[in-house]
Each structure stands twice: as C-alpha cells, then as structure tokens.
Design a protein around this motif. Structure first.
Motif, PDB file in Angstrom:
ATOM      1  N   VAL A   1       0.861  -1.173   0.000  1.00  0.00           N
ATOM      2  CA  VAL A   1       0.000   0.000   0.000  1.00  0.00           C
ATOM      3  C   VAL A   1       0.900   1.227   0.000  1.00  0.00           C
TER       4      VAL A   1
ATOM      5  N   LEU B   1      -2.412   3.147   8.127  1.00  0.00           N
ATOM      6  CA  LEU B   1      -3.081   1.896   7.811  1.00  0.00           C
ATOM      7  C   LEU B   1      -2.777   0.914   8.929  1.00  0.00           C
ATOM      8  N   ALA B   2      -3.825   0.492   9.636  1.00  0.00           N
ATOM      9  CA  ALA B   2      -3.673  -0.458  10.746  1.00  0.00           C
ATOM     10  C   ALA B   2      -4.198  -1.815  10.287  1.00  0.00           C
ATOM     11  N   THR B   3      -3.427  -2.840  10.575  1.00  0.00           N
ATOM     12  CA  THR B   3      -3.822  -4.189  10.192  1.00  0.00           C
ATOM     13  C   THR B   3      -3.890  -5.063  11.429  1.00  0.00           C
TER      14      THR B   3
ATOM     15  N   ARG C   1      -6.872 -10.160   9.378  1.00  0.00           N
ATOM     16  CA  ARG C   1      -7.323  -9.870   8.014  1.00  0.00           C
ATOM     17  C   ARG C   1      -8.013  -8.518   7.913  1.00  0.00           C
ATOM     18  N   GLU C   2      -8.252  -7.894   9.057  1.00  0.00           N
ATOM     19  CA  GLU C   2      -8.930  -6.595   9.084  1.00  0.00           C
ATOM     20  C   GLU C   2      -7.941  -5.482   8.785  1.00  0.00           C
ATOM     21  N   ARG C   3      -8.289  -4.602   7.867  1.00  0.00           N
ATOM     22  CA  ARG C   3      -7.457  -3.440   7.563  1.00  0.00           C
ATOM     23  C   ARG C   3      -8.284  -2.186   7.755  1.00  0.00           C
ATOM     24  N   THR C   4      -7.713  -1.228   8.475  1.00  0.00           N
ATOM     25  CA  THR C   4      -8.398   0.034   8.721  1.00  0.00           C
ATOM     26  C   THR C   4      -7.506   1.166   8.244  1.00  0.00           C
ATOM     27  N   LEU C   5      -8.022   1.967   7.331  1.00  0.00           N
ATOM     28  CA  LEU C   5      -7.318   3.140   6.840  1.00  0.00           C
ATOM     29  C   LEU C   5      -7.885   4.349   7.582  1.00  0.00           C
TER      30      LEU C   5
ATOM     31  N   VAL D   1      -5.745   1.150  -2.559  1.00  0.00           N
ATOM     32  CA  VAL D   1      -5.677   0.187  -1.457  1.00  0.00           C
ATOM     33  C   VAL D   1      -5.985  -1.190  -2.045  1.00  0.00           C
TER      34      VAL D   1
ATOM     35  N   TYR E   1     -11.321  -3.065   3.127  1.00  0.00           N
ATOM     36  CA  TYR E   1     -10.710  -2.261   4.183  1.00  0.00           C
ATOM     37  C   TYR E   1     -11.790  -1.344   4.733  1.00  0.00           C
TER      38      TYR E   1
END
Length: 198
Positions: free
Chosen positions: A3, A28-30, A33-37, A103, A108
C-alpha cells in the motif's frame, strides 16, 4: 501488494482541500485480516480563521465547544471538524481510492476523524503553530541521557525546538539531567504529540 501511503495521502489531501479541510495524518492499521485506513483531518487555515472570527464576535454560539467559549481550549488546538465533514470526506475519498485502486487487496474500513487533543506533531509547521502548548517528545538519540521529554513548547529555532521543562513535573531521569530547557533538533524527533490541558 504494498500500500502506497504517500499516494493515499495525496489523494486524501486533494479530496480534503475540496471540502475546506487539511489532512493531518494517514495510517493503515492491520489486525489479522482486518485493515483500517485512518485519515485524520482538521479545518484548513481559512476554516480555523472563521472559527476565530466567530469566537471573537462575542455572539453566544451554542455550536462552538464549551471549552473553546470558556477559553480553556484554543482554536488552534481544536480541529473544528464536524461529523458532516468526516462523512463527506469518507464518501468522496472512498470513490477516489477505489477508482485509482490505491488500497489493493480487497476490503478495508475507511475511518475519517479529528486528530484529537493529543494530536501528533510531525512537521516543523506543526511545532510553530502549537508554540506555547504542552508537548510530549521522544527522540531517536538521547539528549542528556534521556529520550523522553515533556514540557511547554516555547519556540522553534531554525532546525530545532525549545521545550521548557518547568511547565510539568518531570520524571526522575529528566530531573537528574539538571536542565530546565531542552533543545531538540527536528531530525532527532521520533515522536511528538500535544498534551491536552483541560
């Protein structure tokens, strides 16, 4: 599938500018499997100037936060962002991110929010803007055998900042250093953030 945060940051700033906002930070927090922008936003300089004018007019305005009206919070510390600003940025930015495929790799979660009262300071302009505020700073290299400093940001001087340590009670390492102020070069700042004063 790397990314490219710089590309995302540029896209977020383009969208934010069209809404009268500035991007403070993008992360970007991972977690599994969850990704949060996360996109942290604030009113741009014109928006903050409008808040200052609204406050200076003396009119009783219930829309302004109580801490701002009472003077315990400055306009510079307040991002001025509303729920509507966050929703508009999320809506417009998600379209840009998807169209430009910034992304990659599936789903996400996009979060847009204020940087908060304990906001990060990342650029020299941030330090200049928040002069007079309490700050917490961690350095890459120790200064007087200490990497953690807390105090009042008194000035920016060329490529460094000056922090008055007398503004807060210091930890034992800071007290043992025997200094009342510390000068920290910008390249030596690993992390810096405001300390809320409410």
């Amino acid at each position: 599938m790397a990314v490219k945060l710089d590309a995302i940051r540029n896209a977020a700033q383009r969208v934010a500018s069209s809404l009268g906002l500035d991007v403070v930070d993008v992360e970007l927090a991972t977690a599994g499997r969850e990704r949060t922008l996360r996109v942290l936003i604030e009113k741009n300089a014109e928006g903050r100037a409008a808040l200052k004018a609204q406050l200076a007019s003396g009119a009783e305005n219930e829309e302004l936060p109580e801490a701002l009206r009472e003077g315990t919070l400055s306009v510079e510390q307040l991002s001025g962002v509303t729920h509507e600003d966050c929703a508009a940025l999320s809506r417009d930015l998600s379209v840009v991110l998807d169209v430009e495929d910034l992304v990659p790799g599936g789903e996400y979660l996009l979060e847009a929010s204020s940087p908060g009262l304990d906001r990060k300071l990342t650029k020299p302009e941030d330090f200049e803007r928040f002069k007079g505020s309490l700050v917490k700073i961690q350095t890459f290299e120790p200064i007087k055998n200490n990497r953690h400093w807390q105090g009042r940001l008194t000035e920016t001087k060329g490529e460094s900042i000056i922090v008055d340590l007398g503004a807060v009670k210091q930890n034992s390492k800071s007290r043992k250093s025997g200094v009342t102020t510390v000068e920290i070069a910008f390249p030596n700042v690993e992390k810096a953030q405001l300390v809320p004063e409410i």
